[in-house]
Every structure is written in structure tokens, then in C-alpha cells.
Scaffold this active site. Structure first.
Site, PDB file in Angstrom:
ATOM      1  N   ASN A   8      25.867  42.388  -1.126  1.00  0.00           N
ATOM      2  CA  ASN A   8      25.951  41.731  -0.852  1.00  0.00           C
ATOM      3  C   ASN A   8      25.203  40.874   0.134  1.00  0.00           C
ATOM      4  OD1 ASN A   8      26.273  38.323  -0.369  1.00  0.00           O
ATOM      5  ND2 ASN A   8      28.412  38.273  -1.094  1.00  0.00           N
ATOM      6  N   LYS A  15      27.983  43.745   1.664  1.00  0.00           N
ATOM      7  CA  LYS A  15      28.834  44.317   0.685  1.00  0.00           C
ATOM      8  C   LYS A  15      28.592  45.103   0.044  1.00  0.00           C
ATOM      9  CE  LYS A  15      33.249  40.993  -0.556  1.00  0.00           C
ATOM     10  NZ  LYS A  15      33.291  40.208  -0.695  1.00  0.00           N
ATOM     11  N   ARG A  89      22.920  39.727  -4.840  1.00  0.00           N
ATOM     12  CA  ARG A  89      23.732  38.832  -4.888  1.00  0.00           C
ATOM     13  C   ARG A  89      22.176  38.109  -4.540  1.00  0.00           C
ATOM     14  NH1 ARG A  89      27.317  35.109  -1.015  1.00  0.00           N
ATOM     15  NH2 ARG A  89      27.319  33.084  -2.659  1.00  0.00           N
ATOM     16  N   HIS A 178      28.671  29.451  -6.378  1.00  0.00           N
ATOM     17  CA  HIS A 178      29.171  30.182  -6.437  1.00  0.00           C
ATOM     18  C   HIS A 178      29.011  30.151  -8.715  1.00  0.00           C
ATOM     19  CE1 HIS A 178      31.481  28.004  -2.976  1.00  0.00           C
ATOM     20  NE2 HIS A 178      30.834  29.565  -2.674  1.00  0.00           N
ATOM     21  N   HIS A 205      36.630  27.019  -7.371  1.00  0.00           N
ATOM     22  CA  HIS A 205      36.747  27.914  -7.331  1.00  0.00           C
ATOM     23  C   HIS A 205      36.965  27.005  -5.370  1.00  0.00           C
ATOM     24  CE1 HIS A 205      34.839  31.500  -5.237  1.00  0.00           C
ATOM     25  NE2 HIS A 205      34.813  31.277  -4.231  1.00  0.00           N
ATOM     26  N   GLY A 207      37.562  28.386  -1.999  1.00  0.00           N
ATOM     27  CA  GLY A 207      37.986  29.221  -0.725  1.00  0.00           C
ATOM     28  C   GLY A 207      37.145  28.452   0.094  1.00  0.00           C
ATOM     29  N   ARG A 238      33.364  22.142   5.915  1.00  0.00           N
ATOM     30  CA  ARG A 238      32.279  21.248   5.117  1.00  0.00           C
ATOM     31  C   ARG A 238      32.929  20.051   5.087  1.00  0.00           C
ATOM     32  NH1 ARG A 238      30.090  25.652   2.288  1.00  0.00           N
ATOM     33  NH2 ARG A 238      28.732  27.128   3.088  1.00  0.00           N
ATOM     34  N   ASP A 280      41.464  27.570   8.464  1.00  0.00           N
ATOM     35  CA  ASP A 280      41.712  28.527   7.657  1.00  0.00           C
ATOM     36  C   ASP A 280      43.308  27.789   7.194  1.00  0.00           C
ATOM     37  OD1 ASP A 280      43.774  30.511   7.014  1.00  0.00           O
ATOM     38  OD2 ASP A 280      42.093  31.642   7.655  1.00  0.00           O
ATOM     39  N   GLY A 328      39.876  31.928  -2.406  1.00  0.00           N
ATOM     40  CA  GLY A 328      40.756  32.205  -1.426  1.00  0.00           C
ATOM     41  C   GLY A 328      42.359  31.368  -1.607  1.00  0.00           C
ATOM     42  N   ILE A 329      42.199  30.177  -1.565  1.00  0.00           N
ATOM     43  CA  ILE A 329      43.302  29.353  -1.485  1.00  0.00           C
ATOM     44  C   ILE A 329      43.327  28.737  -2.614  1.00  0.00           C
ATOM     45  CG2 ILE A 329      43.367  26.354  -1.922  1.00  0.00           C
ATOM     46  CD1 ILE A 329      41.436  26.767   0.953  1.00  0.00           C
ATOM     47  N   GLY A 330      42.884  28.940  -4.143  1.00  0.00           N
ATOM     48  CA  GLY A 330      43.485  28.894  -5.536  1.00  0.00           C
ATOM     49  C   GLY A 330      43.719  30.170  -5.623  1.00  0.00           C
ATOM     50  N   GLU A 331      43.740  31.024  -5.082  1.00  0.00           N
ATOM     51  CA  GLU A 331      44.233  32.583  -6.177  1.00  0.00           C
ATOM     52  C   GLU A 331      45.674  31.956  -5.014  1.00  0.00           C
ATOM     53  OE1 GLU A 331      42.218  35.985  -5.722  1.00  0.00           O
ATOM     54  OE2 GLU A 331      40.102  34.718  -6.501  1.00  0.00           O
ATOM     55  N   GLU A 382      32.998  38.431  -8.464  1.00  0.00           N
ATOM     56  CA  GLU A 382      31.790  38.119  -8.461  1.00  0.00           C
ATOM     57  C   GLU A 382      30.403  39.752  -8.600  1.00  0.00           C
ATOM     58  OE1 GLU A 382      32.995  35.745  -5.274  1.00  0.00           O
ATOM     59  OE2 GLU A 382      30.536  34.247  -5.716  1.00  0.00           O
TER      60      GLU A 382
HETATM   61  P1  ADP Z   1      35.059  32.765   1.399  1.00  0.00           P
HETATM   62  O1  ADP Z   1      34.393  30.718   0.991  1.00  0.00           O
HETATM   63  O2  ADP Z   1      34.595  32.183   2.602  1.00  0.00           O
HETATM   64  O3  ADP Z   1      34.325  33.677   0.404  1.00  0.00           O
HETATM   65  P2  ADP Z   1      37.747  32.469   0.776  1.00  0.00           P
HETATM   66  O4  ADP Z   1      37.486  32.626  -0.953  1.00  0.00           O
HETATM   67  O5  ADP Z   1      37.904  34.000   0.784  1.00  0.00           O
HETATM   68  O6  ADP Z   1      36.294  32.507   1.223  1.00  0.00           O
HETATM   69  O7  ADP Z   1      38.369  31.777   0.779  1.00  0.00           O
HETATM   70  C1  ADP Z   1      38.945  31.777   2.102  1.00  0.00           C
HETATM   71  C2  ADP Z   1      40.536  30.735   2.623  1.00  0.00           C
HETATM   72  O8  ADP Z   1      41.206  31.346   1.905  1.00  0.00           O
HETATM   73  C3  ADP Z   1      40.899  30.555   3.285  1.00  0.00           C
HETATM   74  O9  ADP Z   1      40.792  28.872   4.244  1.00  0.00           O
HETATM   75  C4  ADP Z   1      42.550  31.426   3.506  1.00  0.00           C
HETATM   76  O10 ADP Z   1      43.308  30.245   4.503  1.00  0.00           O
HETATM   77  C5  ADP Z   1      42.906  30.645   2.088  1.00  0.00           C
HETATM   78  N1  ADP Z   1      44.114  32.048   2.022  1.00  0.00           N
HETATM   79  C6  ADP Z   1      43.737  33.240   1.954  1.00  0.00           C
HETATM   80  N2  ADP Z   1      44.671  33.857   1.812  1.00  0.00           N
HETATM   81  C7  ADP Z   1      45.939  32.861   1.555  1.00  0.00           C
HETATM   82  C8  ADP Z   1      47.145  32.108   1.278  1.00  0.00           C
HETATM   83  N3  ADP Z   1      48.086  33.645   1.172  1.00  0.00           N
HETATM   84  N4  ADP Z   1      47.273  30.850   1.916  1.00  0.00           N
HETATM   85  C9  ADP Z   1      46.592  30.124   2.036  1.00  0.00           C
HETATM   86  N5  ADP Z   1      45.567  30.419   2.073  1.00  0.00           N
HETATM   87  C10 ADP Z   1      45.139  31.347   2.119  1.00  0.00           C
END
Ligand code: ADP
Length: 397
Positions: A8, A15, A89, A178, A205, A207, A238, A280, A328-331, A382
Site C-alpha cells: 500500500n 506499507k 492497493r 474502502h 467501516h 476509521g 471530513r 481522534d 479503528g473506531i469500529g473495532e 485489506e
Molecule cells: P484510518 O482511516 O486512518 O485507517 P483507522 O482505521 O486506523 O484509521 O482508525 C483510526 C481511528 O480509530 C481514530 O479515530 C482512533 O481514535 C480510533 N481508535 C483507535 N483505537 C481506539 C480505541 N482504543 N478507542 C477508541 N477509538 C480508537
């Protein structure tokens, strides 16, 4: 056994992950950051070891040359000939690419022609391919498009209600992004639940960028990002969907160009713009705990927009078998998942098991036994999809 690299290549980062296929075993991961800046960062991870370094990374070619040397130095490969295929990618594949494609002059020219639609991403993605082609001219290279999964959408979902000539002239339509993540996560759900129990899926998704997709029988029927990734739900920086007239109004009031306003909507809006704290979600959660009202408003707006998008997709799908959270947020954010599901509980009878929802970073069903819709957390992958597609195209050629 074949060794496949998933690559990527972004504007200032690169990456890579090496897989042993068909076993899908990860041999190593590498991350090159701050390419083009005064000091670059390298993170190189093997099964049982992690190396970090600071070096000058003036361009992508230097970063990739270092990567290839590291692979040999650490014994991941014994010579460059061990690499069978490289999957890249590629963010934008336009209307032409519904699946991954073997790189050739035509594919390269098509990606180049689409730079207009993805000015930040496609040039960097293409650079990764060109450097690899120069360094490893005989290796199979494959383009894996972020837009491909969404190409199954019907015109009723992908057309914008503006004069049709703009679609005919400029191909202005919803593309969605995505896609590789939505494909991975919905495919996992289909194999966990069985195809009959997963005919109608909604994948969230979430993030730093974020998009939802509605998937029927494995095919995407709608997605929230649009002509560009600026559309859809509110994101880290955004705006997502806003009244389009705001752009012209602001351009006039602030005496700014349309390009500058679009930049503000991409980089200074969303969670950052409302909270004025951070883009974040971790910082937002901390600020809320300290009583910051703007951070609370930002999260509430975010949650409402995701909840409303899920609701509209339930309507389009005629029901829903499972809602899937990833990225990130979803997981990671159990509180955001909880707030989103709570916002649609009365409408759809979907509820969480709080204990399961408190677990992090694992593939797990988090809905309660009474819930009318199942809810899952499925960590996205991915890189694996890129490696699988590359291996498949390598094997048949
Ligand atoms: P990208 O779109 O850059 O790939 P990611 O999928 O890595 O982003 O997601 C980044 C988001 O995930 C950020 O808003 C970050 O705050 C959130 N995130 C990561 N870990 C946690 C956590 N433990 N609790 C809450 N939010 C988190």
C-alpha cells in the site's frame, strides 16, 4: 508455496506485508513513514521480533529498496526471485474495474487517467507499482481497487440527481471507497453465519475515514462515500454529507476558492471541526470524560449520522441480518458501538450484550440473545484480500 507481497503505497508512507500462500501465513510486515521528509521512520516486524529505525527516506524508491534488503537480511526470503507476486492497493479503478487486474500497460494507463478522480492516492499507488516494476521486472503485479467491490451498485443507487450530461461527460457518480475492507468483512460474516443467514448485511467501516455499505447476497447495493471519499457519514476531519450550497456560500463569504473550501471540508471538519479538540476518537472520549461539551456534540453527531445511514440501508435491503463493525473506531470503541446501536434500538429491536461489547480487537458477535439483528465486530484485513487476489491471478497465469 508462493510468497506474495501486499503493498500500500501512499503519498508519504508505504506499507507492505509478505504472505506465504496459499497458507495465508504472514511472514513479516513493514511500514515506512515520512517519505520525503527530513527523517523517515521504518518499522519492520517479524513473527517474534520488531525493529524500528530512523533513516532518510527521500522517495518511495529508496524505501522499497530498503524493504527488499531487509527481507533478505532477516531471512524472510533468500533472494528476490522468491517473491512470486506483488499486489498493489489502488484507490480508484473508475467504472472499468469490477475486480482486481493483472498489471499491464493498459491497466497502468487507466490508473493514470483516473488521477483526476483520486489526485492524492492514485499517483502514489502507481509509484509503488513503477518502482517494483523497475526493481523486480519479472514478478507478477496485480492492481486491487478500493472501488471495485462497489461496482455492483445499480444506477438508481450510484447516480446523482444532477443533469445527466455531467455523468456522460465526466463520469460523475457515486464510486464508494474502502471496498477491499467491506469485501473482507462481509465475506467473513457470510462464512461465519452461512449464506442463508447473511443475505442482508450492513458493514460499518469506522476509521479516521469512514463508510458504510449495504450488501445483499454478497454484492454491494449501496455505500456512503461517493464521487470522492468526502461524502457520507461525518469522519475524523471530513464533513461527510452537507448541503452542497454551503460550499458556494462560504466561498463567497470567506473569499476563498472552491478548492480551499473543499480542503476545509476534507481536513478541518468532521469530529475535529466540531470538537476543536482532535480528529481522534480516543482524544474525544477523554475530553468528554473531562466535561467538554463540543467533544460530546461531535460524538453525538457522529453517532446519529451512522445510525441514520444504517436505518436507510435497512430500508433499502428490506431488513437486515447483521450489522458489522470494523476499522479503528469500529473495532476498538465499545462506547461508540453502544451509542450507535442504542440510537436504533427502538426502531429495529437491535440490542447489544454489554459484556461481549466490552471486548476489543477480536472477531466476535456482540448482540444480545434477544436482538432482532445480529451485531458483530470483525477486524478488517485489506492486506489479506490483496494477497489472495494476487495469488489467485498469479496462479492462473
Ligand atoms: P484510518 O482511516 O486512518 O485507517 P483507522 O482505521 O486506523 O484509521 O482508525 C483510526 C481511528 O480509530 C481514530 O479515530 C482512533 O481514535 C480510533 N481508535 C483507535 N483505537 C481506539 C480505541 N482504543 N478507542 C477508541 N477509538 C480508537
Amino acid at each position: 508455496m508462493s510468497i506474495i507481497m501486499s503493498l500500500n503505497s501512499g503519498s508519504s508512507s508505504c506499507k507492505a506485508q509478505l504472505y506465504q500462500m496459499p497458507e495465508e501465513k504472514v511472514l513479516c510486515s513493514a511500514l515506512f513513514e515520512r517519505i520525503g521528509q527530513s527523517v523517515g521512520n521504518i518499522t519492520f516486524e517479524l513473527e517474534n521480533a520488531k525493529h524500528t529505525d530512523e533513516v532518510l527516506l527521500p522517495n518511495h524508491k529508496v524505501a522499497i529498496e530498503i524493504l527488499l534488503k531487509l527481507l533478505i537480511k532477516h531471512g524472510v526470503i533468500s533472494s528476490l526471485d522468491d517473491i512470486s507476486g506483488i499486489g498493489h492497493r489502488i484507490v480508484h479503478g473508475g467504472e472499468k474495474y469490477k475486480h482486481s487486474a493483472l498489471f499491464n500497460a493498459e491497466v497502468e494507463a487507466d490508473i493514470e487517467a483516473l488521477i483526476d478522480l483520486a489526485p492524492l492516492h492514485n499517483p502514489a499507488n502507481l509509484l509503488g507499482y513503477r518502482v517494483m516494476k523497475e526493481l523486480l521486472p519479472n514478478v507478477t503485479q496485480v492492481a486491487v481497487f478500493d472501488t471495485a467491490f462497489h461496482q455492483s451498485m445499480e444506477p438508481v443507487s450510484f447516480m446523482y440527481p444532477i443533469p445527466i450530461e455531467y455523468y456522460q461527460k465526466y463520469r460523475i457518480r457515486k464510486y464508494g471507497f474502502h471496498g477491499t475492507s467491506h469485501l473482507y468483512v462481509t465475506s467473513r460474516a457470510r462464512s461465519i453465519l452461512g449464506e442463508d443467514q447473511s443475505r442482508r448485511l450492513i458493514c460499518c467501516h469506522l476509521g479516521n475515514g469512514g463508510s458504510l455499505s449495504a450488501v445483499k447476497d454478497g454484492e454491494c447495493v449501496n455505500t456512503s462515500m461517493g464521487f470522492t471519499p468526502l461524502a457520507g457519514i461525518m469522519m475524523g476531519t471530513r464533513s461527510g454529507d452537507i448541503d452542497p450550497s454551503i460550499m458556494a456560500y462560504l466561498a463567497e463569504k470567506e473569499e476563498l476558492s472552491a478548492v480551499k473550501i473543499t480542503d476545509i471540508c476534507n481536513k478541518k471538519s468532521g469530529i475535529l471541526g466540531i470538537s476543536q479538540v482532535s480528529s481522534d476518537m480516543r482524544d474525544i472520549e477523554e475530553a468528554i470524560n473531562q466535561g467538554n461539551k463540543q467533544a460530546e456534540l461531535a460524538r453525538a453527531m457522529y453517532v446519529q449520522r451512522v445510525g441514520m445511514t444504517i436505518g436507510s440501508y435497512i430500508a433499502q435491503l428490506g431488513g437486515c441480518d447483521a450489522i458489522l463493525f470494523t476499522a479503528g473506531i469500529g473495532e476498538n470503541s465499545s462506547i461508540v458501538r453502544k451509542l450507535i446501536i442504542d440510537s436504533i434500538t427502538d426502531a429495529f429491536g437491535v440490542t447489544l450484550d454489554d459484556k461481549k461489547n466490552s471486548l476489543r480487537k477480536q472477531e466476535i458477535e456482540i448482540s444480545s440473545v434477544e436482538s432482532k439483528i445480529k451485531v458483530f465486530v470483525i477486524p478488517t484485513n485489506e492486506e489479506l484480500v490483496i494477497a489472495q487476489d494476487t495469488y489467485q491471478l498469479y496462479s492462473v497465469n
